[in-house]
Write a protein that holds these residues in place. Structure first.
Motif, mmCIF file in Angstrom:
data_model
loop_
_atom_site.group_PDB
_atom_site.id
_atom_site.type_symbol
_atom_site.label_atom_id
_atom_site.label_comp_id
_atom_site.label_asym_id
_atom_site.label_seq_id
_atom_site.Cartn_x
_atom_site.Cartn_y
_atom_site.Cartn_z
ATOM 1 N N PHE A 6 -5.321 -12.140 2.813
ATOM 2 C CA PHE A 6 -5.123 -12.047 4.269
ATOM 3 C C PHE A 6 -5.283 -10.582 4.679
ATOM 4 C CE2 PHE A 6 -0.968 -10.047 3.910
ATOM 5 C CZ PHE A 6 -0.556 -10.447 2.647
ATOM 6 N N GLY A 7 -5.466 -10.388 5.964
ATOM 7 C CA GLY A 7 -5.573 -9.030 6.485
ATOM 8 C C GLY A 7 -6.911 -8.384 6.159
ATOM 9 N N ASN A 8 -7.001 -7.094 6.466
ATOM 10 C CA ASN A 8 -8.228 -6.325 6.245
ATOM 11 C C ASN A 8 -7.944 -5.324 5.125
ATOM 12 O OD1 ASN A 8 -10.342 -4.546 6.285
ATOM 13 N ND2 ASN A 8 -10.274 -4.161 8.496
ATOM 14 N N HIS A 9 -8.610 -5.505 4.003
ATOM 15 C CA HIS A 9 -8.327 -4.663 2.829
ATOM 16 C C HIS A 9 -8.474 -3.167 3.112
ATOM 17 C CE1 HIS A 9 -9.180 -8.301 -0.039
ATOM 18 N NE2 HIS A 9 -8.004 -8.375 0.548
ATOM 19 N N GLU A 10 -9.359 -2.834 4.034
ATOM 20 C CA GLU A 10 -9.536 -1.403 4.375
ATOM 21 C C GLU A 10 -8.226 -0.800 4.888
ATOM 22 O OE1 GLU A 10 -12.141 0.516 3.812
ATOM 23 O OE2 GLU A 10 -13.346 -1.131 2.996
ATOM 24 N N ASP A 11 -7.408 -1.625 5.522
ATOM 25 C CA ASP A 11 -6.112 -1.131 6.011
ATOM 26 C C ASP A 11 -5.215 -0.684 4.859
ATOM 27 O OD1 ASP A 11 -6.862 -1.601 8.596
ATOM 28 O OD2 ASP A 11 -5.794 -3.520 8.783
ATOM 29 N N LEU A 12 -5.348 -1.348 3.714
ATOM 30 C CA LEU A 12 -4.542 -0.961 2.548
ATOM 31 C C LEU A 12 -4.840 0.493 2.184
ATOM 32 C CD1 LEU A 12 -5.063 -4.151 0.325
ATOM 33 C CD2 LEU A 12 -2.975 -3.548 1.573
ATOM 34 N N ILE A 13 -6.106 0.843 2.236
ATOM 35 C CA ILE A 13 -6.510 2.224 1.916
ATOM 36 C C ILE A 13 -5.919 3.189 2.936
ATOM 37 C CG2 ILE A 13 -8.468 3.823 1.796
ATOM 38 C CD1 ILE A 13 -10.043 1.810 0.402
ATOM 39 N N LYS A 14 -6.112 2.878 4.219
ATOM 40 C CA LYS A 14 -5.611 3.775 5.276
ATOM 41 C C LYS A 14 -4.111 3.997 5.133
ATOM 42 C CE LYS A 14 -9.016 2.185 8.576
ATOM 43 N NZ LYS A 14 -9.121 1.002 9.437
ATOM 44 N N GLN A 15 -3.387 2.924 4.842
ATOM 45 C CA GLN A 15 -1.922 3.029 4.723
ATOM 46 C C GLN A 15 -1.519 3.860 3.503
ATOM 47 O OE1 GLN A 15 -1.125 -1.162 4.631
ATOM 48 N NE2 GLN A 15 -1.439 -1.414 6.835
ATOM 49 N N ALA A 16 -2.194 3.652 2.390
ATOM 50 C CA ALA A 16 -1.863 4.426 1.175
ATOM 51 C C ALA A 16 -2.243 5.890 1.352
ATOM 52 C CB ALA A 16 -2.569 3.826 -0.037
ATOM 53 N N GLU A 17 -3.313 6.130 2.114
ATOM 54 C CA GLU A 17 -3.792 7.506 2.353
ATOM 55 C C GLU A 17 -2.822 8.339 3.181
ATOM 56 O OE1 GLU A 17 -8.685 7.307 2.154
ATOM 57 O OE2 GLU A 17 -7.671 7.002 4.079
ATOM 58 N N GLU A 18 -1.955 7.651 3.900
ATOM 59 C CA GLU A 18 -0.971 8.410 4.680
ATOM 60 C C GLU A 18 0.043 9.090 3.764
ATOM 61 O OE1 GLU A 18 0.755 6.290 7.940
ATOM 62 O OE2 GLU A 18 -1.208 5.569 8.613
ATOM 63 N N SER A 23 -9.740 3.892 -3.568
ATOM 64 C CA SER A 23 -10.793 2.920 -3.265
ATOM 65 C C SER A 23 -10.302 1.517 -3.581
ATOM 66 C CB SER A 23 -12.069 3.240 -4.052
ATOM 67 O OG SER A 23 -11.788 3.258 -5.434
ATOM 68 N N LEU A 24 -11.047 0.547 -3.063
ATOM 69 C CA LEU A 24 -10.720 -0.859 -3.322
ATOM 70 C C LEU A 24 -11.472 -1.345 -4.557
ATOM 71 C CD1 LEU A 24 -11.150 -2.316 0.287
ATOM 72 C CD2 LEU A 24 -8.962 -1.998 -0.916
ATOM 73 N N ALA A 25 -10.829 -2.188 -5.327
ATOM 74 C CA ALA A 25 -11.530 -2.844 -6.430
ATOM 75 C C ALA A 25 -12.570 -3.787 -5.836
ATOM 76 C CB ALA A 25 -10.543 -3.630 -7.282
ATOM 77 N N TYR A 26 -13.706 -3.872 -6.487
ATOM 78 C CA TYR A 26 -14.676 -4.919 -6.137
ATOM 79 C C TYR A 26 -15.386 -5.306 -7.436
ATOM 80 C CZ TYR A 26 -17.986 -0.976 -6.026
ATOM 81 O OH TYR A 26 -18.709 0.147 -6.348
ATOM 82 N N SER A 65 0.830 -1.208 0.000
ATOM 83 C CA SER A 65 0.000 0.000 0.000
ATOM 84 C C SER A 65 0.867 1.261 0.000
ATOM 85 C CB SER A 65 -0.902 -0.029 1.231
ATOM 86 O OG SER A 65 -0.145 -0.465 2.360
ATOM 87 N N GLU A 66 2.008 1.192 0.681
ATOM 88 C CA GLU A 66 2.916 2.358 0.701
ATOM 89 C C GLU A 66 3.514 2.600 -0.677
ATOM 90 O OE1 GLU A 66 5.431 0.753 3.807
ATOM 91 O OE2 GLU A 66 5.017 2.488 5.088
ATOM 92 N N ASP A 67 3.896 1.531 -1.344
ATOM 93 C CA ASP A 67 4.442 1.659 -2.695
ATOM 94 C C ASP A 67 3.444 2.362 -3.611
ATOM 95 O OD1 ASP A 67 6.772 0.243 -2.011
ATOM 96 O OD2 ASP A 67 5.915 -1.687 -2.601
ATOM 97 N N VAL A 68 2.202 1.905 -3.545
ATOM 98 C CA VAL A 68 1.171 2.485 -4.408
ATOM 99 C C VAL A 68 0.943 3.953 -4.040
ATOM 100 C CG1 VAL A 68 -1.252 2.371 -5.130
ATOM 101 C CG2 VAL A 68 0.039 0.252 -4.782
#
Ligand code: ZN
Length: 245
Positions: A214-226, A233-236, A191-194
């Motif tokens: 694995f993990g909680n996909h919402e965390d990917l957003i929070k981490q990238a948002e930093e 947004s997440l793909a669905y 998420s940081e890379d992105v």
């Protein structure tokens, strides 16, 4: 152009899901990008298989091409049922000859793209960037002359992404790992890379895809948002991104 997410799982589809597959549409032209496992089942929720005008592949890992064989059977069977005999072009790179040749079938034709040139498919112009991945893989910068989408395909972080993605309207980025993990060795991004690419390239918006099991996909957003302050947004399945022009 209009992008519809058909499948977004990394590696393999979760139950009732599909791995990587996307539909791009413009002026009635349907371009499918990657054809992952379970993708064909999902695709039929939105359009019919006979409507596909062209297919474009980033690389030959199973989670991006698993349904190519069934797509070929589908076009063959549909030719008997509907009389539709149009040959479907499947664009792929030639760096794996064996896999490339498999794209030829009764009603499909393998067409090699030269990753150093701009490829024109229907209304789309596509430039390529070789990614950092265990097998030859190409990311894409796709434009219809009005809007621009970057599709990272599968890749570890590399500086080249920043220049390649410059000022794009959408960054459709693989995000197979969470912040702090070692994604690079597996040929993937965190998420940081992105977030870094999105910020430095000043893209308009980000969709995270090729998501981990694995993990909680919402965390990917929070981490990238930093790092990146724009929209993430997440793909669905069935998610649509659209920019008219
Ligand atoms: Zn891959």
């Amino acid at each position: 152009m209009k992008l519809t997410i058909i499948g977004y799982w990394g590696g393999y589809p979760a139950m009732d899901g599909a791995s990587t597959m996307y539909l791009l549409e413009k002026d009635g032209f349907l371009l499918v990008i990657d054809v992952g496992s379970g993708g064909l089942v999902k695709f039929q929720k939105y359009r019919s298989i006979t409507e596909i005008d062209a297919v474009l592949l980033s690389h030959y890992h199973a989670d991006h091409i698993a349904d190519i064989g069934v797509l070929q059977h589908a076009r063959l069977i549909q030719s008997y049922i509907t009389g539709e005999e149009k040959i479907l072009p499947i664009y792929g790179h030639e760096e794996d000859e064996k896999e490339f040749e498999k794209l030829n079938h009764d009603y499909t034709e393998a067409i090699a793209y030269n990753p150093h040139n701009v490829l024109k498919v229907g209304p789309f112009f596509i430039r390529f960037l070789k990614t950092k991945h265990p097998v030859s893989c190409y990311g894409m910068r796709i434009t219809d002359g009005t809007s621009t989408i970057i599709y990272t395909a599968d890749s570890a972080f590399q500086e080249e992404w920043i220049k390649f993605s410059k000022d794009a309207d959408l960054l459709l980025a693989e995000c197979n790992f969470y912040a702090g993990q070692n994604a690079s060795d597996a040929g993937h991004m965190t998420s940081e890379d992105v977030g870094t690419i999105a910020k430095e390239a000043n893209v308009g918006e980000v969709i995270l895809t090729h998501l981990p099991h694995f993990g909680n996909h919402e965390d990917l957003i929070k981490q990238a948002e930093e790092i990146y302050k724009g929209k993430i947004s997440l793909a669905y399945e069935g998610k649509v991104w659209k920019k008219e022009g």
